[in-house]
Design a protein around this motif. Structure first.
Motif, short mmCIF file in Angstrom:
data_model
loop_
_atom_site.label_atom_id
_atom_site.label_comp_id
_atom_site.label_asym_id
_atom_site.label_seq_id
_atom_site.Cartn_x
_atom_site.Cartn_y
_atom_site.Cartn_z
N ASP A 9 -28.76 44.16 19.36
CA ASP A 9 -29.00 42.91 18.61
C ASP A 9 -28.75 41.78 19.61
N ILE A 10 -29.82 41.06 19.98
CA ILE A 10 -29.68 40.04 21.02
C ILE A 10 -30.11 38.67 20.52
N GLU A 11 -29.63 37.66 21.22
CA GLU A 11 -30.09 36.28 21.02
C GLU A 11 -30.37 35.71 22.41
N THR A 12 -31.44 34.90 22.53
CA THR A 12 -31.84 34.44 23.85
C THR A 12 -32.54 33.09 23.81
N PRO A 13 -32.33 32.26 24.86
CA PRO A 13 -33.07 31.00 24.95
C PRO A 13 -34.38 31.12 25.71
N VAL A 14 -34.70 32.33 26.23
CA VAL A 14 -35.89 32.47 27.08
C VAL A 14 -37.00 33.28 26.41
N GLY A 15 -36.85 33.59 25.13
CA GLY A 15 -37.84 34.40 24.44
C GLY A 15 -37.47 35.86 24.46
N LEU A 16 -37.75 36.56 23.36
CA LEU A 16 -37.34 37.95 23.24
C LEU A 16 -38.01 38.86 24.27
N ASP A 17 -39.29 38.63 24.54
CA ASP A 17 -40.00 39.48 25.50
C ASP A 17 -39.38 39.37 26.89
N ARG A 18 -39.13 38.13 27.32
CA ARG A 18 -38.55 37.92 28.64
C ARG A 18 -37.12 38.48 28.70
N ALA A 19 -36.33 38.25 27.66
CA ALA A 19 -34.95 38.73 27.65
C ALA A 19 -34.90 40.25 27.69
N ALA A 20 -35.79 40.90 26.94
CA ALA A 20 -35.83 42.36 26.94
C ALA A 20 -36.20 42.89 28.31
N SER A 21 -37.13 42.23 28.98
CA SER A 21 -37.55 42.64 30.32
C SER A 21 -36.41 42.53 31.32
N VAL A 22 -35.66 41.43 31.24
CA VAL A 22 -34.51 41.23 32.13
C VAL A 22 -33.45 42.29 31.86
N LEU A 23 -33.18 42.55 30.60
CA LEU A 23 -32.17 43.56 30.22
C LEU A 23 -32.55 44.92 30.78
N ALA A 24 -33.79 45.34 30.55
CA ALA A 24 -34.22 46.65 31.02
C ALA A 24 -34.18 46.76 32.54
N GLY A 25 -34.59 45.68 33.23
CA GLY A 25 -34.56 45.70 34.68
C GLY A 25 -33.16 45.76 35.24
N GLU A 26 -32.26 44.96 34.67
CA GLU A 26 -30.88 44.90 35.14
C GLU A 26 -30.19 46.25 35.02
N GLN A 27 -30.53 47.00 33.99
CA GLN A 27 -29.84 48.26 33.73
C GLN A 27 -30.60 49.48 34.22
N SER A 28 -31.60 49.25 35.09
CA SER A 28 -32.25 50.41 35.71
C SER A 28 -32.68 50.07 37.14
N THR A 29 -33.97 49.88 37.39
CA THR A 29 -34.44 49.76 38.77
C THR A 29 -34.54 48.34 39.27
N GLY A 30 -34.48 47.35 38.38
CA GLY A 30 -34.77 45.98 38.76
C GLY A 30 -33.58 45.19 39.22
N THR A 31 -33.85 44.02 39.82
CA THR A 31 -32.83 43.04 40.14
C THR A 31 -33.50 41.68 40.01
N PHE A 32 -32.88 40.62 40.53
CA PHE A 32 -33.44 39.30 40.26
C PHE A 32 -34.72 39.01 41.04
N VAL A 33 -35.02 39.82 42.04
CA VAL A 33 -36.31 39.72 42.74
C VAL A 33 -36.88 41.13 42.90
N ARG A 34 -38.18 41.25 43.03
CA ARG A 34 -38.81 42.54 43.23
C ARG A 34 -38.52 43.04 44.65
N LEU A 35 -38.06 44.28 44.75
CA LEU A 35 -37.72 44.88 46.04
C LEU A 35 -38.86 45.75 46.55
N ALA A 36 -38.98 45.79 47.88
CA ALA A 36 -40.01 46.64 48.48
C ALA A 36 -39.79 48.11 48.12
#
Length: 421
Positions: A9-36
């Motif tokens: 259950d989340i709340e976000t100022p950046v939109g649900l789609d963007r927040a979900a994408s950040v969440l999924a990236g942070e907790q798996s392969t992603g970080t704040f920039v795309r890595l080679a």
């Protein structure tokens, strides 16, 4: 199923789609920039997948302080899944993934982990409770109905001999189960070894005289090596129930106890409010109780109906049922535990507590409900047994009690609480 699913259950100022994408990236392969190194093949193998997003509302102000702000703060349920290959069946790594850095993301002004769906392989990989309800009754030499229990009070301040003297009065009263308070572990004023020795002399003497084994949940919570030494001491003295404060010991600590223990593990959820009290941040009991059961607890506290804390009756009922529900919806061992009701419990709560579960596989701990009975602790225990018998027969306690008996006295002594189920 080879993936693990979690719903937030989340709340976000950046939109649900963007927040979900950040969440999924942070907790798996992603970080704040795309890595080679984050290739398409790697992402396909290891990235978290956003399974669903359901909007539930919006607010003009954030629920929690957050660095990122917006004109509105959108609320929704987001389900994310991970491949089992990311963490195998490690409980600590699972928790780090499902409840790790995502709780600190600036894109989230609220986040609460509300559900977790595990594959059967996860259930099979862990031993779970060693004894459960059936084994608990076996330790007692056989027992019908719910276990009537109580807590050593005052919580702290008694010496080892004071504790044993109190236990002597409780076993004489006919109690089934006695537990240390979570505050009493191995302090210099009441050392674990001295307390265990004094209490077990009483417990064993009572068993020799009456044939009844009363369970004493000795609080072994400590560093892992010390908990193992405590378990060894318990085995030498014939003590059959070890209490562990599960949040304090952690998943690995509880599992180490399970792997070393010949005793029941009584799981106390001290500190639970840190996870549960806010609707805007935390982890649901539905999630955490699965982890504690996988780690091996035989008993698990669920609060009590009409309790002294903040949880309402519906939340307590949901928690109690969860403990007796299979840990995976997809097969494997069920790993069910025995729910423990406590907190302000009297004769009035036994029937609804039983109706919540539909069985007698629970421990019912009452302090004042026993010790404050007008005819003394023995009558307090008997009043609870009569209330349990009435519940088994489907008879209201008002009709089951007889004039002047312990049950009728308890009904007059303890106000009937308002229970909402």
């Amino acid at each position: 199923m080879t993936r693990i699913y979690a719903t937030y259950d989340i709340e976000t100022p950046v939109g649900l789609d963007r927040a979900a994408s950040v969440l999924a990236g942070e907790q798996s392969t992603g970080t704040f920039v795309r890595l080679a190194a984050e290739t398409d093949e790697l992402r396909a193998r290891s990235a978290a997948v956003i399974e669903s997003i359901t909007a539930t509302g919006s607010a003009s102000k954030p629920a929690l302080p957050t660095r990122k702000t917006g004109a509105t703060y959108d609320r929704g349920l987001v389900t994310v899944s991970w491949p089992l290959g990311n963490f195998g069946t490690s409980l600590p790594t699972l928790l780090s993934t499902l409840a790790g850095n995502l709780f600190e993301l600036a894109e989230l002004s609220a986040i609460r982990l509300v559900r977790m769906d595990l594959p059967a392989d996860f259930a099979r990989a862990h031993p779970g409770p060693q004894f459960g309800a059936t084994g608990t009754r076996r330790f007692m030499g056989g027992h019908d109905g719910p276990l009537i229990g109580t807590i050593i009070k005052p919580s702290i301040g008694l010496t080892a001999q004071d504790t044993a003297d109190l236990v002597r009065s409780l076993v004489a009263a006919g109690i089934d189960f006695i537990k240390d308070d979570e505050l009493q572990a191995n302090g210099p004023d009441c050392p674990f070894d001295a307390r265990l020795e004094a209490v077990m002399r009483v417990i064993n003497d009572h068993a020799d005289k009456t044939g009844k084994t009363v369970l004493y949940a000795a609080n072994i919570t400590d560093e892992i090596d010390q908990m193992k030494r405590n378990l060894d001491k318990m085995q030498r003295l014939g003590a059959s129930c070890a209490m562990v404060c599960v949040s304090s010991a952690g998943q690995a600590g509880v599992r180490s106890v399970r792997d070393h223990s010949a005793a029941l593990i009584h799981g106390h959820r001290a500190g639970w409010g840190v996870y549960s009290r806010s609707p805007d941040v935390g982890i649901s009991f539905e999630v955490m109780q699965k982890l504690w059961r996988l780690a091996g607890v035989d008993h698990l506290h669920v609060n009590g109906l009409a309790n002294k804390f903040t949880e309402d009756d519906a939340t307590v009922a949901e928690a109690a049922r969860a403990v007796q529900t299979p840990v995976s919806d997809h097969g494997g061992p069920a790993h069910t535990s025995m729910p423990v009701y406590s907190s302000g419990q009297t004769i009035w709560q036994i029937d609804p507590a039983r109706r919540v579960l539909g069985n007698d596989d629970f421990i019912f701990c009452a302090g004042g409900g026993i010790m404050s009975h007008p005819s003394g602790p023995a009558a307090g225990v008997e009043s609870l047994r009569l209330a349990a018998e009435a519940a088994q027969q489907g008879i209201p306690i008002e009709a089951f009690a007889t004039k002047g008996d312990p049950l009728s006295q308890a009904m007059a002594q303890f106000p009937r609480p308002n229970i909402s189920l």
